[in-house]
Design an enzyme around this catalytic site. Structure first.
Site, PDB file in Angstrom:
ATOM      1  N   ASP A 227     -34.496   0.995 -40.595  1.00  0.00           N
ATOM      2  CA  ASP A 227     -33.290   1.169 -39.522  1.00  0.00           C
ATOM      3  C   ASP A 227     -32.575   3.007 -39.937  1.00  0.00           C
ATOM      4  OD1 ASP A 227     -30.371   0.364 -38.981  1.00  0.00           O
ATOM      5  OD2 ASP A 227     -30.669   1.093 -40.946  1.00  0.00           O
ATOM      6  N   LYS A 231     -32.354   5.460 -36.541  1.00  0.00           N
ATOM      7  CA  LYS A 231     -31.430   5.965 -36.189  1.00  0.00           C
ATOM      8  C   LYS A 231     -31.507   7.653 -36.653  1.00  0.00           C
ATOM      9  CE  LYS A 231     -28.177   3.033 -38.691  1.00  0.00           C
ATOM     10  NZ  LYS A 231     -27.454   2.200 -39.207  1.00  0.00           N
TER      11      LYS A 231
END
Lengths: 364, 364
Positions: A227, A231
């Site tokens: 994750d 990003k």
């Protein structure tokens, strides 16, 4: 564009009472998509009126739903949503100012953006999928707003409702150059290390995080650092740098031996690692430092992993599930722009998507 | 608006190569205005082309300047700029997409915004003047973008290039409600209290601040707290609250006896107060606290003054000339959005105005 502005000047009285209408299709009406639809039903924006053209989940699609209670027509179904049919209907529509909101997180849907945008259908999404596929696809998507063909907004893909993506875009567009972005972009990771510091065993934290909804159903999706890597990939690409996911170094918190376990097996074995994490945390505390899961982007590359930070630093003081991003540029070289706050949650994420929608609406 | 979007869909190839042009008039070419013009000369934005229609200082106006070297035609002059003539020329122009940049800080120019906006001329400004006149004037200016007649941008009036105003606007427009904004919005004040803490005498700090360009030529303009009061008035009004300057409680750092002195007299007497400030600072340090000049807005009102903050808090850690703003809303109730960074300086302020210009350009 000339005709519109001209008419603005000539018909002051008329335009003073004209609200723009945008037509929304919401794909995915779970936590974020569902909250967004509810926020829209309550919104009375003086500049932009939002009409829900349609919505869908993975099973069915509803066109022209009841505007006050858009979910009322959703029934329990065993069908499977036909994405091609939805995209065809949207791209062949005579309607202008259509915005496709993708709150699905689906790769198949992410691959539809280019077709939508090329037909003038705007796209707004909290999903990280599309922007973390190949660089060439990112470049294609980014080309549509640049050429004025359709808007493509993804403010909430990093930091949820925090103004991170727009800030980076504005810096770059005004001729500045981003030299470094560093910080914490995972609320789950902030929670884990904050709890560890308070003496809670690692395995207990992971179980709690799942129960409280702070982690994905399979916590390994967060613990892997994937994750955070995605990003930072989006941040770097938004700064204008070209790189692929495999160029990023990521330190995973998932023990090598537990990667291939079933989810139950993972939970059965995770407590074996409590001692390791307790000792790693203690070692940091002794040096008056704290563990944080930090990402750093520079033009040399992206590095993601556990760092020991000073207890009394902004990162050391991070609590709850807060994010903190520091942006250094040519113009902000000695002191960065710092943006901090809750970087997850359905209300703030949906509100961020709503801001993207309103921004598109004002340009229509 | 329909015609434009329609043609976008029909003429994909054409629009793909069409860059929007905006025409800029820059009033005031000192630190910020001059830097802006230089940044524009170097900018190559793929979406918006900026052409300098004219520029002026308080003495003269140049129409259609040399685009590469817009200052080359400015001569030393004893004339006085005729603002009415400039405004008439802009409002009667057949050209579309004209943006008036006010970098003068002049009240007389601030009173011209309404006329410009009502004729479809957009306004972008780093000045706090217009937004801190009567509430009724603020409401009038805010009504133009809402009705789609012309854009009015003032992102840099608070925190320079930091994304504060846009963040507040986006929150409010997406249906959120601001419950509190607090923090430090004066780089000069951060400098003063940081230096005080390091043992530098108050009078020496004030002299240094002037010499380093951190304060206004007459430091009382900063020490009075007026700058901070105006910034918080703008924040509160941007949140949708209605209030006037006289409703704000402001603690001034200018000794009562020195208010009416000439500037030389002020500097002659300011050292009389060194002991007072030394002792006030020591008292805070003893309690492990630091002095900061803090503003706070809530729906109950605005309060501006010296506060003792914890040494190890975000405000206590503030250094250099940084600003720090905390925004609490209904959706960000337990943990605020925090924006921190350099809140002054000609480069970042001009770049912020440039972002406002580009945002207007993209909507044209």
């Amino acid at each position: 564009m000339s005709i519109t502005l001209q008419s603005k000047k000539k018909n002051d009285l008329d335009s003073a009472f004209r609200r723009k209408t945008v037509y929304l299709f919401v794909a995915g009406v779970g936590a974020v998509g569902g909250t967004l639809v509810r926020q829209i039903a309550k919104l009375n924006n003086p500049e932009v009126h939002i009409q829900i053209l349609g919505l869908c989940n993975s099973k069915q699609v509803i066109w022209n739903p009841n505007q006050e209670d858009p979910f009322s027509d959703l029934i329990i179904s065993n069908d499977v949503t036909d994405w091609d049919q939805i995209i065809d209907q949207l791209t062949s529509s005579d309607r202008e100012s259509i915005i496709f909101v993708d709150a699905t997180g689906s790769k198949a849907v992410a691959y539809q953006y280019a077709k939508l945008l090329s037909h003038g259908v705007h796209v707004a999404t909290p999903s990280k999928r599309a922007n973390t596929l190949d660089q060439i696809y990112f470049d294609e998507l980014a080309s549509f707003p640049r050429s004025g063909r359709a808007e493509y907004k993804y403010e909430t893909a990093v930091g949820a409702g925090l103004p991170i993506i727009n800030t980076v875009k504005n810096l770059v567009e005004s001729g500045d150059e981003v030299t470094k972005i560093s910080g914490v972009v995972s609320g789950t990771m902030t929670y884990i290390f904050d709890q560890l510091q308070q003496g809670v065993p690692f395995s207990k934290i992971i179980t709690n995080a799942k129960e409280l909804g702070y982690s994905e159903p399979d916590p390994r999706d967060d613990l892997s650092g994937e994750d955070v890597a995605r990003k930072f990939l989006i941040l770097a690409r938004t700064c204008g740098y070209k790189l692929e996911r495999e160029h990023i170094n990521v330190e995973s918190l998932v023990p090598q031996e537990l990667i291939d376990h079933q989810i139950e097996g993972f939970f059965d074995h995770i407590s074996f690692y409590d001692t390791h994490w307790k000792s790693r945390n203690s070692k940091a505390l002794v040096n008056n430092r704290r563990l944080r899961y930090v990402g750093e982007f520079t033009p040399e590359g992206i590095d993601i992993g556990i760092k020991e930070v000073a207890t009394e630093s902004p990162l050391g003081n991070l609590k709850g599930t807060d994010n903190l991003i520091q942006i250094y540029t040519k113009r902000y070289s000695s002191s960065p722009i710092v943006i901090q706050g809750p970087g997850a949650g359905k209300d703030v994420t949906a509100a961020g998507v709503l801001s993207d929608i309103l921004e598109i609406g004002k340009k229509c």
